[in-house]
Design a protein around this motif. Structure first.
Motif, PDB file in Angstrom:
ATOM      1  N   THR A   1       0.853  -1.186   0.000  1.00  0.00           N
ATOM      2  CA  THR A   1       0.000   0.000   0.000  1.00  0.00           C
ATOM      3  C   THR A   1       0.883   1.229   0.000  1.00  0.00           C
ATOM      4  N   GLY A   2       0.323   2.281  -0.417  1.00  0.00           N
ATOM      5  CA  GLY A   2       1.047   3.542  -0.435  1.00  0.00           C
ATOM      6  C   GLY A   2       0.126   4.644   0.042  1.00  0.00           C
ATOM      7  N   SER A   3       0.679   5.772   0.323  1.00  0.00           N
ATOM      8  CA  SER A   3      -0.141   6.908   0.705  1.00  0.00           C
ATOM      9  C   SER A   3       0.189   8.063  -0.212  1.00  0.00           C
ATOM     10  N   LYS A   4      -0.830   8.839  -0.491  1.00  0.00           N
ATOM     11  CA  LYS A   4      -0.654   9.970  -1.402  1.00  0.00           C
ATOM     12  C   LYS A   4       0.067  11.083  -0.668  1.00  0.00           C
ATOM     13  N   TYR A   5       1.168  11.530  -1.225  1.00  0.00           N
ATOM     14  CA  TYR A   5       1.961  12.582  -0.608  1.00  0.00           C
ATOM     15  C   TYR A   5       1.413  13.945  -0.997  1.00  0.00           C
ATOM     16  N   GLY A   6       1.013  14.075  -2.249  1.00  0.00           N
ATOM     17  CA  GLY A   6       0.503  15.357  -2.722  1.00  0.00           C
ATOM     18  C   GLY A   6       0.415  15.359  -4.228  1.00  0.00           C
ATOM     19  N   ASP A   7      -0.068  16.445  -4.774  1.00  0.00           N
ATOM     20  CA  ASP A   7      -0.175  16.615  -6.217  1.00  0.00           C
ATOM     21  C   ASP A   7       0.874  17.611  -6.676  1.00  0.00           C
ATOM     22  N   HIS A 140       9.266   5.047 -17.897  1.00  0.00           N
ATOM     23  CA  HIS A 140       8.697   3.810 -17.366  1.00  0.00           C
ATOM     24  C   HIS A 140       7.618   4.161 -16.348  1.00  0.00           C
ATOM     25  N   VAL A 141       6.439   3.556 -16.514  1.00  0.00           N
ATOM     26  CA  VAL A 141       5.311   3.780 -15.608  1.00  0.00           C
ATOM     27  C   VAL A 141       5.089   2.486 -14.822  1.00  0.00           C
ATOM     28  N   SER A 142       5.265   2.570 -13.501  1.00  0.00           N
ATOM     29  CA  SER A 142       5.151   1.373 -12.671  1.00  0.00           C
ATOM     30  C   SER A 142       4.900   1.759 -11.221  1.00  0.00           C
ATOM     31  N   ASP A 143       4.393   0.815 -10.462  1.00  0.00           N
ATOM     32  CA  ASP A 143       4.251   1.012  -9.025  1.00  0.00           C
ATOM     33  C   ASP A 143       5.266   0.162  -8.260  1.00  0.00           C
ATOM     34  N   GLU A 144       6.223  -0.363  -8.972  1.00  0.00           N
ATOM     35  CA  GLU A 144       7.243  -1.235  -8.367  1.00  0.00           C
ATOM     36  C   GLU A 144       8.640  -0.712  -8.691  1.00  0.00           C
ATOM     37  N   GLU A 145       9.610  -1.240  -7.966  1.00  0.00           N
ATOM     38  CA  GLU A 145      11.007  -0.939  -8.282  1.00  0.00           C
ATOM     39  C   GLU A 145      11.354  -1.483  -9.661  1.00  0.00           C
ATOM     40  N   GLU A 146      12.321  -0.879 -10.302  1.00  0.00           N
ATOM     41  CA  GLU A 146      12.847  -1.371 -11.582  1.00  0.00           C
ATOM     42  C   GLU A 146      13.422  -2.759 -11.348  1.00  0.00           C
ATOM     43  N   GLY A 176       6.279   5.525  -7.620  1.00  0.00           N
ATOM     44  CA  GLY A 176       6.318   6.017  -6.247  1.00  0.00           C
ATOM     45  C   GLY A 176       7.708   5.930  -5.682  1.00  0.00           C
ATOM     46  N   ASP A 177       7.903   6.598  -4.568  1.00  0.00           N
ATOM     47  CA  ASP A 177       9.200   6.573  -3.895  1.00  0.00           C
ATOM     48  C   ASP A 177       9.460   5.195  -3.305  1.00  0.00           C
ATOM     49  N   VAL A 178      10.711   4.745  -3.400  1.00  0.00           N
ATOM     50  CA  VAL A 178      11.131   3.487  -2.805  1.00  0.00           C
ATOM     51  C   VAL A 178      11.247   3.722  -1.300  1.00  0.00           C
ATOM     52  N   PRO A 179      10.835   2.874  -0.433  1.00  0.00           N
ATOM     53  CA  PRO A 179      10.362   1.519  -0.682  1.00  0.00           C
ATOM     54  C   PRO A 179       8.838   1.396  -0.731  1.00  0.00           C
TER      55      PRO A 179
END
Length: 181
Positions: A1-7, A140-146, A176-179
């Protein structure tokens, strides 16, 4: 899960009539299901903006392990109407498909496969997309690490070698930011 930091709103200025080839690699793994609608919506906004420019661009999306661009068009360009560009993007991205290949979270590998000489050369599945004289932008568009197997620097070097100057190539990610991203 992740949380929205901002726009945030990024603004980029592209010099008029400079040729640019933009290759998106899109993660279609199951974890991206919730993000796919946002990807499609935001890509439509991107297309609305770029279609209005007097720019020379080729845009393509790669989602398959073999690197071949899906559909009959190998790129979106400035000769297409907005509706044609959006339809072509829809075919290339095939967002409704959630079955992912081995490399769906390996953007560097997808891009390398798409830009291999056998794919961009005459008769290749992506012929016409890549132009020697154009700037090259990889996104690259992803929600995971490369998750490509080689080091990031080996891919960067390989992509830079495709251009006459390192300044003619840029790599970006929408992730998103790792991790937690």
């Amino acid at each position: 899960t992740g949380s929205k930091y901002g726009d945030n709103k990024d603004t980029f200025e592209q010099p008029v009539r400079v040729s640019t080839d933009i290759l998106f690699t899109l993660d279609r793994s199951c974890s991206m299901i919730d993000n796919n609608e946002a990807v499609a919506s935001n890509f439509n906004v991107f297309l609305e903006t770029i279609v209005g420019f007097d720019a020379d661009y080729h845009i393509a999306v790669v989602v398959e392990d073999d690197g071949c661009i899906l559909g009959t068009e190998n790129y979106i360009d400035n000769t297409m109407s907005l509706a044609e560009a959006q339809e072509t993007f829809g075919t290339m991205a095939d967002i409704a498909t959630t079955t992912a290949g081995l490399y769906t979270e390996a953007g560097f590998t997808l891009a390398q496969n798409a830009l291999s000489p056998s794919k961009i050369g005459v008769g290749g599945c992506n012929s016409g997309f890549f132009r020697d004289t154009a700037y090259l932008s990889l996104v690259h568009v992803s929600d995971e690490e490369e998750q490509s197997t080689d080091s990031w620097s080996s891919y960067v070097t390989a992509f830079q070698d495709m251009k006459s100057s390192d300044d003619e190539m840029v790599i970006n990610a929408v992730a998103g930011d790792v991790p937690s991203g």
